[in-house]
Write a protein that holds these residues in place. Structure first.
Motif, PDB file in Angstrom:
ATOM      1  N   SER A  11     -20.498   5.467 -39.333  1.00 35.69           N
ATOM      2  CA  SER A  11     -19.102   5.848 -38.776  1.00 35.69           C
ATOM      3  C   SER A  11     -18.815   5.046 -37.548  1.00 35.69           C
ATOM      4  O   SER A  11     -17.863   4.555 -37.308  1.00 35.69           O
ATOM      5  N   LEU A  12     -19.883   4.513 -36.854  1.00 36.39           N
ATOM      6  CA  LEU A  12     -19.669   3.523 -35.866  1.00 36.39           C
ATOM      7  C   LEU A  12     -19.428   2.142 -36.385  1.00 36.39           C
ATOM      8  O   LEU A  12     -18.547   1.322 -35.715  1.00 36.39           O
ATOM      9  N   LEU A  13     -19.913   1.704 -37.609  1.00 32.88           N
ATOM     10  CA  LEU A  13     -19.563   0.445 -38.228  1.00 32.88           C
ATOM     11  C   LEU A  13     -20.077  -0.588 -37.070  1.00 32.88           C
ATOM     12  O   LEU A  13     -19.787  -1.667 -37.159  1.00 32.88           O
ATOM     13  N   GLY A  14     -21.072  -0.228 -36.160  1.00 33.08           N
ATOM     14  CA  GLY A  14     -21.066  -0.856 -34.987  1.00 33.08           C
ATOM     15  C   GLY A  14     -21.640  -2.155 -35.053  1.00 33.08           C
ATOM     16  O   GLY A  14     -20.994  -3.314 -35.122  1.00 33.08           O
ATOM     17  N   LEU A  15     -22.947  -2.037 -35.543  1.00 35.75           N
ATOM     18  CA  LEU A  15     -23.783  -3.413 -35.437  1.00 35.75           C
ATOM     19  C   LEU A  15     -22.884  -4.333 -36.297  1.00 35.75           C
ATOM     20  O   LEU A  15     -23.512  -5.219 -36.779  1.00 35.75           O
ATOM     21  N   LEU A  16     -22.014  -3.658 -36.895  1.00 37.75           N
ATOM     22  CA  LEU A  16     -21.276  -4.425 -38.122  1.00 37.75           C
ATOM     23  C   LEU A  16     -21.260  -5.830 -38.103  1.00 37.75           C
ATOM     24  O   LEU A  16     -21.541  -6.335 -38.840  1.00 37.75           O
ATOM     25  N   MET A  17     -21.172  -6.457 -37.598  1.00 35.12           N
ATOM     26  CA  MET A  17     -20.955  -7.767 -37.940  1.00 35.12           C
ATOM     27  C   MET A  17     -21.666  -8.753 -37.206  1.00 35.12           C
ATOM     28  O   MET A  17     -21.460  -9.772 -37.234  1.00 35.12           O
ATOM     29  N   LEU A  18     -22.613  -8.271 -36.422  1.00 31.70           N
ATOM     30  CA  LEU A  18     -23.252  -9.416 -36.793  1.00 31.70           C
ATOM     31  C   LEU A  18     -24.546  -9.650 -36.148  1.00 31.70           C
ATOM     32  O   LEU A  18     -25.274  -8.842 -36.144  1.00 31.70           O
ATOM     33  N   ALA A  19     -24.850 -10.613 -35.725  1.00 26.17           N
ATOM     34  CA  ALA A  19     -25.884 -10.982 -34.969  1.00 26.17           C
ATOM     35  C   ALA A  19     -27.151 -10.179 -35.190  1.00 26.17           C
ATOM     36  O   ALA A  19     -27.894  -9.658 -34.505  1.00 26.17           O
ATOM     37  N   MET A  51     -23.332  -5.610 -46.673  1.00 24.76           N
ATOM     38  CA  MET A  51     -22.643  -6.429 -47.282  1.00 24.76           C
ATOM     39  C   MET A  51     -22.006  -7.642 -46.685  1.00 24.76           C
ATOM     40  O   MET A  51     -22.145  -8.574 -46.518  1.00 24.76           O
ATOM     41  N   THR A  52     -21.090  -7.127 -45.914  1.00 23.19           N
ATOM     42  CA  THR A  52     -20.211  -7.840 -45.038  1.00 23.19           C
ATOM     43  C   THR A  52     -20.884  -8.581 -43.894  1.00 23.19           C
ATOM     44  O   THR A  52     -20.823  -9.697 -43.851  1.00 23.19           O
ATOM     45  N   GLY A  53     -21.751  -7.826 -43.382  1.00 26.13           N
ATOM     46  CA  GLY A  53     -22.585  -8.323 -42.364  1.00 26.13           C
ATOM     47  C   GLY A  53     -23.346  -9.621 -42.581  1.00 26.13           C
ATOM     48  O   GLY A  53     -23.893 -10.358 -41.878  1.00 26.13           O
ATOM     49  N   SER A  54     -24.404  -9.239 -43.661  1.00 21.69           N
ATOM     50  CA  SER A  54     -25.222  -9.689 -44.104  1.00 21.69           C
ATOM     51  C   SER A  54     -24.586 -11.243 -44.717  1.00 21.69           C
ATOM     52  O   SER A  54     -25.441 -12.245 -44.655  1.00 21.69           O
TER      53      SER A  54
END
Length: 532
Positions: A11-19, A51-54
């Motif tokens: 729900s946070l989607l936080g680590l989301l993108m990236l690093a 998938m998006t973050g990777s």
């Protein structure tokens, strides 16, 4: 990580993108002494986020190679085994592993909706991995920890399996009820069966088109069969297969380019080659793609006189302290700022890039500027129109290539309008009259060209529309050598025909570790199977 922790993470989607942030997403059955049953409605959205973050690092590298962005080493055609290691490892250990769990558990529970989506995502991810790396582990990789040294398979063989996998996904979608609940468990299409069917058919057409140079009969027959059957395809912008980012800085779920560029220290320069392409061809997308932090920059290595200050590909000059001067990403695709400032050196020849209504002023951007609510465009309506135009021109498949060319440009401009006016992105839309006139202008150039020039026009407009998805631009350039890209100023190597493998994979996988150096060296000069 228990299921409640998993839910909070998603729900946070936080680590989301990236690093490398998505490394800790959804550790199903992490504790062998306390096994849990995967909950599909929690696991599916996690695979879409991961998938998006990777894909972040490979998208960055491919964007530099295709001259949408600039970094010193990559723009000089240098790569090593650490550049894309995070993408490689995350795709295998997280995204694909979790998709296999969904396929296995969904099959056991006869939840064919989840199985269908997982198979289609799996086909998409593996197709990109072949396009980027060529030969990769496939069948063994799906077996998880039971195979410690997965065998690398040829890209051509994997493509054959992916066509079958897509067909399996389509068949599964038509088994029983397609009822993802809650619909937010599917972050991309909200459980819309018709949307996933359109995505599947569109992916097949994309892959058929990509093999046209090496398997022309199969490519033409595959596309013709889908078109003659009126198979539903992505045909409007609302049907795009894409990932929309959020607006929050904490937890961080903004577009990765916004996160890295809307701060004091910046990771990239904008590609001077790309900015000048848009400026020199009077392309109105320039105000949406880039934001100038200064109106004039006349000292240093790229004196532009108008604030479009970036780096030419292959420029090895050390970077001065210019983070507050260089142009940065704009509202599309990153959810940054729209550039409403006057441009100094416009001429009477400019029709679409003008200073009409340009009442803004440059500024040094910070993380409170823009919303960050951008997009990662995976397969879009614009892409499909250009793909079908290419197929019609080169293979004689159905469709009017000129009309498809026009529709592709129109879709690209309208996609910018969508991002510019949603999720807190405050930017003026491109008026319908401007879009119509711009398309007519490019159509006149198309009409005046010979057959080769028409294909170049299609691929050039597709390349411009692909800003934000460097993976597809990199694939297209290797397939077609279009559009013409500038030669690097000080290249260190030849243009890489494949990305470097993960150094960890080469060091630990016994099937390749004994010849790791040779395998890695070959990546630079070995074409992917569809590249003739």
């Amino acid at each position: 990580m228990n299921l409640m922790q998993t839910f909070r993470t998603i729900s946070l989607l936080g680590l989301l993108m990236l690093a490398g942030a998505c490394r800790e997403f959804v550790d199903i059955n992490a504790d062998p002494n306390n096994p849990t049953t995967p909950v599909l409605e929690l696991l599916l959205p996690a695979t879409q986020v991961s998938m998006t973050g990777s894909l972040r690092d490979v998208n960055q590298g491919a964007s530099v190679l295709s001259q949408h962005l600039y970094t010193i080493a990559t723009s000089r055609n240098f790569q090593d085994g650490t550049d894309y290691q995070q993408s490689w490892n995350s795709l295998y250990t997280q995204v694909l592993n979790d998709l296999e769990i969904i396929i296995r558990e969904g099959t056991r529970l006869q939840r064919w909706d989840y199985v269908a989506i997982a198979k289609l995502q799996k086909a998409y991810v593996y197709s990109l991995m072949v396009d980027l790396w060529g030969d990769i582990p496939y069948a063994d990789a799906s077996k998880g920890l039971t195979v410690s040294d997965p065998t690398f398979e040829s890209g051509a063989a994997i493509y054959d399996k992916l066509f079958l996998l897509i067909d399996e996904g389509l068949a599964d979608a038509n088994k029983g009820n397609f009822a993802i609940q809650p619909t937010t468990a599917d972050l991309i299409y909200r459980g819309d069966k018709a949307a996933w069917i359109r995505m599947a058919n569109s992916l097949k057409i994309k892959l058929f088109n990509q093999i046209r140079l090496v398997q022309p009969d199969k490519a033409k027959a595959g596309i013709a069969a889908l078109l003659s059957a009126n198979a539903p395809l992505i045909s409007t912008n609302a049907q795009d297969f894409s990932f929309r980012f959020g607006t929050t800085e904490t937890p961080a779920n903004r577009h990765p380019w916004h996160r890295t560029e809307y701060q004091a220290g910046k990771s990239y320069y904008m590609s001077q080659n790309f900015m000048e392409r848009l400026f020199g061809t009077d392309d109105p997308r320039i105000r949406y793609y880039f934001f100038r932090q200064t109106s004039n920059y006349t000292v240093g290595f790229t004196p532009t006189g108008n604030g479009y200050f970036g780096r030419y590909t292959g420029d090895a000059t050390a970077a001065p302290n210019d983070n507050a001067l260089k142009a940065t990403v704009g509202v599309y695709p990153a959810g940054g700022l729209y550039d409403a400032s006057p441009i100094n050196n416009l001429t009477a020849a400019n029709v679409f890039v003008t200073n009409s209504g340009a009442t803004g002023a440059p500024k040094v951007v910070t993380n409170i500027d823009g919303s960050g609510a951008g997009v990662f465009p995976f397969i879009t309506n614009a892409m499909m129109k250009f793909i079908l135009a290419e197929a019609a021109l080169t293979m004689g498949t159905a469709g009017d290539p000129k009309q498809l060319f026009q529709e592709g440009i129109t879709a690209s401009l309208n996609s910018i309008n969508t991002i510019a006016t949603t999720s807190g992105n405050s930017a003026p839309v491109l008026p319908t009259a401007t879009i119509t006139a711009f398309v007519a202008n490019r159509t006149a150039q198309y009409d005046a060209a010979d057959a080769g020039g028409k294909l170049a026009a299609v691929m050039t407009q597709k390349y411009i529309a692909l800003y934000g998805n460097g993976i597809e631009a990199y694939t297209d350039y290797r397939r077609t050598n279009l559009p013409t890209l500038a030669a690097p100023i000080a290249p260190l190597n030849s243009f890489p025909l494949r990305l470097a493998y993960s150094i960890t994979e080469l060091a630990t996988n016994a099937t390749v570790s004994g010849k790791a150096d040779q395998v890695q060296t070959a990546q630079q000069i070995t074409p992917v199977f569809w590249d003739k």
